[in-house]
Design an enzyme around this catalytic site. Structure first.
Site, mmCIF file in Angstrom:
data_model
loop_
_atom_site.group_PDB
_atom_site.id
_atom_site.type_symbol
_atom_site.label_atom_id
_atom_site.label_comp_id
_atom_site.label_asym_id
_atom_site.label_seq_id
_atom_site.Cartn_x
_atom_site.Cartn_y
_atom_site.Cartn_z
ATOM 1 N N LYS A 170 19.173 60.428 72.415
ATOM 2 C CA LYS A 170 18.953 59.666 72.436
ATOM 3 C C LYS A 170 20.164 59.030 71.252
ATOM 4 O O LYS A 170 20.535 59.244 70.075
ATOM 5 C CB LYS A 170 18.050 59.559 70.577
ATOM 6 C CG LYS A 170 17.096 58.476 70.336
ATOM 7 C CD LYS A 170 18.042 57.345 69.927
ATOM 8 C CE LYS A 170 18.624 56.974 68.649
ATOM 9 N NZ LYS A 170 19.382 56.299 68.450
ATOM 10 N N GLU A 377 31.422 58.513 50.641
ATOM 11 C CA GLU A 377 32.239 58.851 52.372
ATOM 12 C C GLU A 377 31.871 56.240 52.440
ATOM 13 O O GLU A 377 30.864 55.659 52.883
ATOM 14 C CB GLU A 377 31.252 59.102 53.332
ATOM 15 C CG GLU A 377 32.034 58.314 55.292
ATOM 16 C CD GLU A 377 31.307 59.044 55.831
ATOM 17 O OE1 GLU A 377 30.126 58.734 56.170
ATOM 18 O OE2 GLU A 377 32.185 59.900 56.647
HETATM 19 P P1 NAD Z 1 23.547 57.077 61.689
HETATM 20 O O1 NAD Z 1 22.705 58.423 61.039
HETATM 21 O O2 NAD Z 1 22.798 55.409 61.301
HETATM 22 O O3 NAD Z 1 22.824 57.034 63.028
HETATM 23 C C1 NAD Z 1 23.152 57.969 64.474
HETATM 24 C C2 NAD Z 1 21.872 58.087 64.675
HETATM 25 O O4 NAD Z 1 20.337 58.931 64.379
HETATM 26 C C3 NAD Z 1 22.533 56.926 65.387
HETATM 27 O O5 NAD Z 1 21.826 57.256 67.042
HETATM 28 C C4 NAD Z 1 20.571 55.914 65.127
HETATM 29 O O6 NAD Z 1 19.793 55.870 65.834
HETATM 30 C C5 NAD Z 1 19.834 57.611 64.402
HETATM 31 N N1 NAD Z 1 18.517 58.207 63.304
HETATM 32 C C6 NAD Z 1 19.299 57.466 62.090
HETATM 33 N N2 NAD Z 1 18.212 57.201 61.437
HETATM 34 C C7 NAD Z 1 17.600 58.330 61.769
HETATM 35 C C8 NAD Z 1 17.236 59.285 61.815
HETATM 36 N N3 NAD Z 1 16.087 59.118 60.162
HETATM 37 N N4 NAD Z 1 15.777 60.137 62.641
HETATM 38 C C9 NAD Z 1 16.058 59.709 64.121
HETATM 39 N N5 NAD Z 1 17.209 59.147 64.700
HETATM 40 C C10 NAD Z 1 18.293 58.642 63.632
HETATM 41 O O7 NAD Z 1 24.957 56.757 61.413
HETATM 42 P P2 NAD Z 1 26.217 56.520 61.851
HETATM 43 O O8 NAD Z 1 26.431 54.685 61.317
HETATM 44 O O9 NAD Z 1 25.916 55.989 63.713
HETATM 45 O O10 NAD Z 1 27.417 57.275 61.829
HETATM 46 C C11 NAD Z 1 28.362 57.120 60.915
HETATM 47 C C12 NAD Z 1 27.590 58.626 60.474
HETATM 48 O O11 NAD Z 1 27.882 59.502 61.249
HETATM 49 C C13 NAD Z 1 29.098 58.083 58.823
HETATM 50 O O12 NAD Z 1 28.402 59.242 58.443
HETATM 51 C C14 NAD Z 1 29.669 59.390 59.860
HETATM 52 O O13 NAD Z 1 30.536 60.572 58.816
HETATM 53 C C15 NAD Z 1 29.119 60.006 60.990
HETATM 54 N N6 NAD Z 1 29.384 60.703 61.587
HETATM 55 C C16 NAD Z 1 29.753 63.060 61.258
HETATM 56 C C17 NAD Z 1 30.353 62.977 62.693
HETATM 57 C C18 NAD Z 1 30.606 64.822 62.165
HETATM 58 O O14 NAD Z 1 31.004 65.409 62.984
HETATM 59 N N7 NAD Z 1 30.756 65.935 61.329
HETATM 60 C C19 NAD Z 1 31.059 62.095 63.616
HETATM 61 C C20 NAD Z 1 30.959 61.384 63.900
HETATM 62 C C21 NAD Z 1 29.795 60.852 62.529
#
Ligand code: NAD
Length: 472
Positions: A170, A377
Site C-alpha cells: 500500500k 520532526e
Molecule cells: P505517514 O505516516 O503519514 O504515511 C505513511 C504511509 O502510511 C502512507 O502510505 C499512509 O497512507 C499510510 N498510513 C498513514 N496512517 C496509517 C495508519 N494509521 N494505518 C495504516 N497506514 C497508514 O507518513 P508520510 O507523511 O507519508 O511520511 C513522512 C514520515 O515518514 C516522516 O515522519 C518521516 O520521518 C517518516 N520516514 C521514515 C523513514 C525511515 O526509514 N525511518 C523513511 C522515510 C520517511
C-alpha cells in the site's frame, strides 16, 4: 493527467471499484497531475487472499530463482528510469539531478544488491546438533511514504520477496509515479500471480490491510504517530512489525572539527529533499566557545541555497510535497521565531518563486533541548543549532530526544570521533561525513522504529527461524 485507477491483484491490473480518490499536484506548478484511486476493504481482501494463495509455491522456490526475478524487475524498472525521475521531481519536488541518483538509480541498484546478498542472508546454520533454517514469515503488508518512494518500497519488497514472502504493497497516495512503473515492471518480469500485489490508497486502505487476518507481518515506513497506531493494531493480532519512523538526528562538532566541512555537511544533509528526509541531521551541536564562528559561517552559506524549480540545474532546494505540508512547516518556523531562538537565517533567506509549495530555509541557534524545535520532526528545511560545554553534555544533547535514527560526529581525530559515535543511541552514526552505505543496516532506536532494513540484515527481517534438532 494520469489516473492510477487499477490495482495489481493476483497477477493482473483490476479496475478500482471505490469512488474515493486523491488528486496529486505538481509541487512546483500547483497544477493537478494525477488521481489515485483508494482501494476498498474488498480490494484489500482480494489482494491478501491472492498473496496467501501464492505463498506455498513461492516460498518453496529456490533463492536463486527468486533472485533472478529481482534482477528482472530491476531491469524493467531501469527501462523506466527517466519517466520515474520526472514523476518524483513533479510530485515530491526534489531537484532532478539528485532525484536521478538517489530516488531512481540507488533503489534499482538495491533490487540487484538484494539478489546478490540473498544466499548469504538466508543460509542455514549448524549449532551443535541443531540445524537452524530461515523460513519466510508469510504474507507481508508493506506500507510506505512519499519522500523517497522507490527507495522505501524497494527496501521492503526486494528483501521480502527474495526471502520467500508474498507481499501486498500500500504505497503513499502522494507519490504514485514510481508505483505505476513498478506495476508495469512486475508484470513484465513475469512474477507469478499473487506474489506481489499493489493496492493504492490512503490511511483507511492501510488500516484495512494492517487489520486483515491473512497478513502475517506489517512492514511500515512513515510517521511515528502512524507507526504507534499500526503497532497497536498489529500487537493485538500478534503480527510481526518492522517500523521505520521519524527522527531528530544530531551532528556533533567536537572542538577540533573542520568547521567548513561541518557547515557544508550540516546544510546539505538538513536541506536535502527540502528537509523531507527521515535521517536528516536537523540539529547541529557545537562547542559554546565556537558558537559565534559557526553562526557566521552558516549565515554566509545561506547565499548558496538557491530555492527554485527542481527541473533547473542550479536549484539546490525545491518545493515541499504539498500545500498542507508547506503550511505545517511554516507554522513550525513561525513558532520557533516566537520562541525567541537565535534567528540566524533571518534576512538572509533566498527568494522564493511565486508559485509552488516552497519554504524558505531557516536556521535557528541556541535552541533549548526541551523546545519544540529540538524535540519534534519538522520534515522541512529547518536547522537547529545547540551548544555544549563538555563532551558529556554534547552526547546528552544528541541523545536527548525520543528518537534515535542517525547521528554524526566530527573531529580531527577519527579515533576520538569513533569513541563518541559509540555513545550515540542511534541506528547509524557517520564519522567525519562518511557516506550512506546501502549494505549496512538502517533503522532506529526508540521512537525511530523497530527493526532494520538494508543489505543482508534487511532480508533477515522477513524470516522466522526454525531449529531442527538432529539425533546425536
Ligand atoms: P505517514 O505516516 O503519514 O504515511 C505513511 C504511509 O502510511 C502512507 O502510505 C499512509 O497512507 C499510510 N498510513 C498513514 N496512517 C496509517 C495508519 N494509521 N494505518 C495504516 N497506514 C497508514 O507518513 P508520510 O507523511 O507519508 O511520511 C513522512 C514520515 O515518514 C516522516 O515522519 C518521516 O520521518 C517518516 N520516514 C521514515 C523513514 C525511515 O526509514 N525511518 C523513511 C522515510 C520517511
Amino acid at each position: 493527467m494520469i489516473h492510477y485507477n487499477q490495482h495489481l491483484i493476483d497477477g493482473e491490473m483490476r479496475a478500482a471499484t471505490g469512488a474515493a480518490i486523491t488528486t496529486v499536484y505538481d509541487s512546483t506548478t500547483e497544477e493537478p497531475i494525477a488521481t489515485v484511486a483508494h482501494g476498498s476493504t474488498a480490494e484489500v481482501d482480494a489482494a491478501v487472499k491472492a498473496a496467501r494463495a501464492a505463498f506455498a509455491r513461492w516460498s518453496g522456490t529456490s533463492v536463486e530463482e527468486r533472485s533472478k526475478y529481482l534482477l528482472t524487475v530491476a531491469d524493467a524498472l531501469e527501462a523506466r528510469s527517466d519517466r520515474m525521475a520526472a514523476d518524483v521531481v513533479a510530485e515530491v519536488g526534489m531537484p532532478l539531478k539528485l532525484t536521478r541518483r538517489i530516488q531512481v538509480q540507488m533503489p534499482i541498484a538495491a533490487w540487484r544488491a538484494s539478489a546478490a546478498q540473498a544466499a548469504e542472508a538466508l543460509a542455514e546454520a549448524r549449532i551443535g546438533h541443531s540445524l537452524v533454517t530461515k523460513e519466510p514469515v508469510g504474507v507481508v503488508a508493506a506500507i510506505t511514504p512519499w519522500n523517497y518512494p522507490l527507495h522505501q518500497i524497494t527496501a521492503k519488497l526486494a528483501a521480502a520477496l527474495v526471502a520467500g514472502c508474498c507481499v501486498v504493497l500500500k504505497p503513499s497516495e502522494l507519490a504514485p509515479g514510481v508505483v505505476g512503473a513498478l506495476c508495469a515492471a512486475a508484470l513484465e518480469a513475469g512474477l507469478p500471480r499473487g506474489v506481489l500485489n499493489i493496492v493504492w490508497g490512503d490511511r483507511a486502505t492501510g488500516e484495512a490491510l494492517v487489520a486483515h487476518p491473512g497478513v502475517d507481518m506489517v512492514s511500515f515506513t512513515g510517521s511515528t504517530a502512524a507507526g504507534r497506531h499500526i503497532a497497536a493494531t498489529a500487537g493485538g493480532l500478534l503480527k510481526r512489525v518492522a517500523l521505520e519512523l521519524g527522527g531528530k538526528s544530531a551532528s556533533i562538532a567536537l572542538p577540533d572539527a573542520d568547521q567548513a566541512a561541518v557547515v557544508k555537511h550540516a546544510l546539505s544533509s538538513c536541506m536535502l529533499n527540502s528537509g523531507q528526509t527521515c535521517s536528516a541531521f536537523t540539529r547541529l551541536i557545537v562547542p559554546e566557545a565556537h558558537y559565534a564562528a559557526y553562526r557566521e559561517e552558516l549565515r554566509a552559506a545561506m547565499a548558496n541555497l538557491r530555492v527554485g524549480d527542481p527541473r533547473d540545474a542550479d536549484t539546490r532546494i525545491g518545493p515541499l510535497v504539498s500545500a498542507e505540508h508547506r503550511n505545517r512547516v511554516n507554522a513550525y518556523i513561525e513558532r520557533a521565531r516566537q520562541a525567541c531562538h537565535d534567528d540566524i537565517s533571518h534576512g538572509a533567506e533566498p527568494a522564493l518563486p511565486p508559485r509552488g509549495y516552497f519554504v524558505a530555509p531557516a536556521i535557528f541557534g541556541r535552541v533549548p533541548i526541551g523546545s519544540e524545535l529540538a524535540q519534534e520532526e519538522v520534515f522541512g528545511p529547518v536547522l537547529a543549532m545547540q551548544t555544549y560545554a563538555t563532551e558529556d553534555e554534547a552526547v546528552s544533547l544528541a541523545n536527548g530526544t525520543p528518537y534515535g535514527l542517525a547521528g554524526a560526529v566530527w573531529s580531527a581525530s577519527a579515533e576520538h570521533a569513533w569513541r563518541v559515535a559509540r555513545r550515540l543511541r542511534a541506528g547509524q552514526v557517520d564519522v567525519n561525513g562518511a557516506p550512506f552505505n546501502a549494505r549496512a543496516p538502517f533503522g532506529g532506536f526508540g521512537a525511530s522504529g523497530i527493526g532494520r532494513e538494508g543489505g543482508a540484515f534487511g532480508i533477515e527481517e522477513f524470516v522466522e527461524l526454525r531449529a531442527i534438532q538432529l539425533p546425536q
